[in-house]
Motif scaffolding. Structure first.
Motif, short mmCIF file in Angstrom:
data_model
loop_
_atom_site.label_atom_id
_atom_site.label_comp_id
_atom_site.label_asym_id
_atom_site.label_seq_id
_atom_site.Cartn_x
_atom_site.Cartn_y
_atom_site.Cartn_z
N PRO A 85 0.81 -1.24 0.00
CA PRO A 85 0.00 0.00 0.00
C PRO A 85 0.83 1.28 0.00
CG PRO A 85 -0.92 -1.59 1.54
CD PRO A 85 0.39 -2.17 1.07
N HIS A 86 1.95 1.29 0.73
CA HIS A 86 2.78 2.50 0.79
C HIS A 86 3.36 2.84 -0.56
CE1 HIS A 86 5.17 5.56 2.75
NE2 HIS A 86 6.26 5.07 2.19
N VAL A 137 -4.43 12.31 1.25
CA VAL A 137 -3.69 11.08 0.93
C VAL A 137 -2.27 11.15 1.49
CG1 VAL A 137 -2.79 9.64 -0.94
CG2 VAL A 137 -5.07 10.65 -1.13
N ALA A 138 -1.63 12.31 1.39
CA ALA A 138 -0.26 12.45 1.90
C ALA A 138 -0.22 12.27 3.41
CB ALA A 138 0.31 13.81 1.50
N GLN A 139 -1.21 12.80 4.10
CA GLN A 139 -1.24 12.65 5.56
C GLN A 139 -1.43 11.19 5.95
OE1 GLN A 139 -4.30 15.40 6.72
NE2 GLN A 139 -3.03 17.19 6.32
N TYR A 140 -2.29 10.49 5.25
CA TYR A 140 -2.45 9.06 5.53
C TYR A 140 -1.19 8.30 5.17
CZ TYR A 140 -4.12 4.30 5.47
OH TYR A 140 -4.25 2.95 5.71
N GLN A 141 -0.55 8.69 4.07
CA GLN A 141 0.68 8.02 3.63
C GLN A 141 1.78 8.15 4.68
OE1 GLN A 141 1.69 5.95 1.55
NE2 GLN A 141 3.29 6.64 0.13
N VAL A 142 1.94 9.33 5.24
CA VAL A 142 2.96 9.53 6.27
C VAL A 142 2.61 8.74 7.52
CG1 VAL A 142 3.97 11.24 7.82
CG2 VAL A 142 3.70 11.78 5.39
N HIS A 143 1.33 8.75 7.90
CA HIS A 143 0.90 7.97 9.06
C HIS A 143 1.19 6.48 8.85
CE1 HIS A 143 -2.01 5.72 11.55
NE2 HIS A 143 -1.87 6.71 12.41
N TYR A 144 0.87 5.97 7.69
CA TYR A 144 1.11 4.55 7.39
C TYR A 144 2.59 4.23 7.42
CZ TYR A 144 0.75 0.05 5.00
OH TYR A 144 0.83 -1.29 4.69
N ALA A 145 3.40 5.15 6.90
CA ALA A 145 4.84 4.92 6.88
C ALA A 145 5.42 4.87 8.29
CB ALA A 145 5.53 6.02 6.07
N GLU A 149 4.95 0.93 7.74
CA GLU A 149 5.93 0.63 6.70
C GLU A 149 7.36 0.60 7.21
OE1 GLU A 149 6.77 -0.28 2.61
OE2 GLU A 149 4.92 -0.22 3.79
N TRP A 150 7.69 1.49 8.15
CA TRP A 150 9.07 1.54 8.65
C TRP A 150 9.48 0.20 9.26
CZ3 TRP A 150 13.36 4.53 8.53
CH2 TRP A 150 14.37 4.24 9.45
N THR A 151 8.64 -0.35 10.11
CA THR A 151 8.95 -1.64 10.75
C THR A 151 8.99 -2.76 9.73
OG1 THR A 151 7.91 -0.91 12.80
CG2 THR A 151 8.22 -3.27 12.53
N PHE A 152 8.04 -2.74 8.79
CA PHE A 152 7.98 -3.78 7.76
C PHE A 152 9.23 -3.75 6.87
CE2 PHE A 152 6.95 -4.69 3.28
CZ PHE A 152 6.66 -6.04 3.37
N ALA A 153 9.64 -2.54 6.47
CA ALA A 153 10.74 -2.42 5.52
C ALA A 153 12.12 -2.59 6.16
CB ALA A 153 10.66 -1.08 4.79
N THR A 154 12.27 -2.10 7.36
CA THR A 154 13.60 -2.10 7.99
C THR A 154 13.80 -3.22 9.00
OG1 THR A 154 12.95 -0.62 9.81
CG2 THR A 154 13.67 0.41 7.74
N GLY A 155 12.74 -3.91 9.38
CA GLY A 155 12.86 -4.98 10.36
C GLY A 155 12.67 -4.53 11.79
N ASN A 166 3.57 12.62 16.16
CA ASN A 166 2.58 13.62 16.53
C ASN A 166 1.85 14.15 15.31
OD1 ASN A 166 3.23 13.40 19.25
ND2 ASN A 166 4.81 14.99 19.13
N ALA A 167 0.56 14.37 15.45
CA ALA A 167 -0.26 14.77 14.30
C ALA A 167 -0.47 16.27 14.22
CB ALA A 167 -1.61 14.07 14.37
N TRP A 168 0.23 17.05 15.03
CA TRP A 168 -0.05 18.49 15.06
C TRP A 168 0.24 19.17 13.73
CZ3 TRP A 168 3.85 21.85 13.88
CH2 TRP A 168 5.16 21.36 13.97
#
Length: 212
Positions: A85-86, A137-145, A149-155, A166-168
């Motif tokens: 998805p990312h 979409v960009a805000q959701y993309q960053v949230h998903y990453a 995605e970070w844990t999935f891609a980097t281990g 933070n979502a501020w």
């Protein structure tokens, strides 16, 4: 008890740089460009060039380099491109950004005054809607990453700091954009005045024209 920390490896460094540049491009620079247009278009100067410079000249290279780093990160993982998805959302965001640039130029240079008689053309509204869709979409993309995605891609050897989650930053844009909508009555008033001037000039021109 001491805590042992390890430096980021090459994959993590590239993924981090991709994340930073993409976030800056889509969630800082592009929103600034939108807010410039929202808050200054009723002022007596050509706001379009400031808006265009931010969205294209400044944000463009940041977004393209960030996107290319994401592509290279996927290459390093050897798991293919545009499969999760990312990756798919990243491709969609790039396409929407390029379309938005082209649409913005079309809105500015193709006003069709004789067709729409000084009123806003439909592609004006499409430009606004597409811009807001890009931010959502960009805000959701960053949230998903950050959360997936970070844990999935980097281990998951290094966790994303909570301060980065933070979502501020996303909320600030929507608050400022909402406040900027208070300027819409002034903008509509100016547009009515322009239409009236053009209509009066057209009537005067027809009145002064010699008979055929």
């Amino acid at each position: 008890m001491s805590t042992v920390t390890f430096p980021l490896n090459d994959l993590e460094l590239r993924a981090r740089n991709h994340a930073v540049l993409s976030t800056v491009g889509f969630l800082i620079l592009l929103p600034i460009g939108v807010l410039v247009a929202r808050y200054t278009r009723t002022l007596p100067y050509k706001w379009f060039y400031a808006h265009w410079s931010i969205q294209f000249i400044i944000a463009g290279p940041v977004i393209l380099v960030g996107w290319s780093l994401g592509y290279k990160t996927s290459t390093m993982l050897e798991q293919g491109h545009f499969k999760d998805p990312h990756q798919k959302m990243g491709m969609a965001l790039l396409i929407m950004y390029i379309l938005q640039l082209a649409l913005g130029a079309f809105v500015h240079f193709a006003k069709f005054p004789s067709l729409f008689r000084g009123y806003r053309a439909p592609h004006n509204y499409l430009h606004v809607v597409l811009g807001l869709v890009i931010f959502i979409v960009a805000q959701y993309q960053v949230h998903y990453a950050l959360f997936t995605e970070w844990t999935f891609a980097t281990g998951g050897l290094h966790q994303v700091p909570m301060s980065a989650k933070n979502a501020w930053l996303a909320l600030v844009f929507w608050v400022l954009y909402g406040l900027g909508m208070a300027l819409m009555p002034r903008q509509f008033k100016q547009e009515r005045q322009v239409r009236k001037i053009r209509k009066d000039d057209h009537i005067a021109l027809n009145h002064n024209s010699p008979p055929a």
